[in-house]
Design a protein around this motif. Structure first.
Motif, PDB file in Angstrom:
ATOM      1  N   GLU A 108       5.838   3.518  -4.793  1.00  0.00           N
ATOM      2  CA  GLU A 108       4.722   3.297  -5.702  1.00  0.00           C
ATOM      3  C   GLU A 108       4.898   4.267  -6.858  1.00  0.00           C
ATOM      4  O   GLU A 108       5.127   5.453  -6.654  1.00  0.00           O
TER       5      GLU A 108
ATOM      6  N   VAL B  89       6.813   2.275  -0.167  1.00  0.00           N
ATOM      7  CA  VAL B  89       6.038   1.081   0.164  1.00  0.00           C
ATOM      8  C   VAL B  89       6.890  -0.065   0.701  1.00  0.00           C
ATOM      9  O   VAL B  89       6.356  -1.055   1.201  1.00  0.00           O
TER      10      VAL B  89
ATOM     11  N   HIS C  98       4.895  -2.270   3.190  1.00  0.00           N
ATOM     12  CA  HIS C  98       3.594  -1.793   3.662  1.00  0.00           C
ATOM     13  C   HIS C  98       2.556  -2.883   3.406  1.00  0.00           C
ATOM     14  O   HIS C  98       2.557  -3.509   2.330  1.00  0.00           O
TER      15      HIS C  98
ATOM     16  N   TYR D 138       0.827  -3.474   0.104  1.00  0.00           N
ATOM     17  CA  TYR D 138       1.625  -3.904  -1.035  1.00  0.00           C
ATOM     18  C   TYR D 138       2.232  -5.284  -0.818  1.00  0.00           C
ATOM     19  O   TYR D 138       3.087  -5.725  -1.582  1.00  0.00           O
TER      20      TYR D 138
END
Length: 112
Positions: free
Chosen positions: A31, A38, A98, A101
């Protein structure tokens, strides 16, 4: 993997993950503002001498056995090195994003 019931709690073959991390071809996505990891795409290079079959004996759950059987059947049906000009192949073992995301194109960018 989720399609056959594998979750983050399911044990993965640590040797495969270590090989992918040491390969130099695995990538991650962070990120931009926080630097938080992520997503990752764990890959390695396969040559005609590589052993890349999944050992069912190392599987700890029925989901892992099912996934191993699917992969091994596919791998035994396709000769990646049939063409003599092919010397190595990038093999993507897994990709993960993740949940916060998901559906934002992170995995697509990792594969690209």
């Amino acid at each position: 993997y989720m399609s056959v019931g594998v979750t983050s709690a399911t044990r993965r073959d640590e040797e495969d993950i270590k090989q992918c991390l040491e390969s130099g071809v695995s990538v991650g996505s962070r990120e931009q503002t926080t630097g938080r990891l992520v997503g990752v795409a764990l890959s390695c290079i396969i040559t005609s001498n590589s052993s890349w079959y999944t050992d069912e004996a190392k599987c700890s759950t029925q989901a892992e056995v099912t996934m191993a059987r699917i992969l091994n059947t596919t791998k035994s049906s396709v000769d990646l090195f049939e063409d003599p000009t092919v010397k190595r192949v990038l093999y993507m073992d897994m990709s993960c994003v993740h949940p916060d995301y998901g559906r934002q194109g992170v995995c697509k960018k990792l594969v690209q």
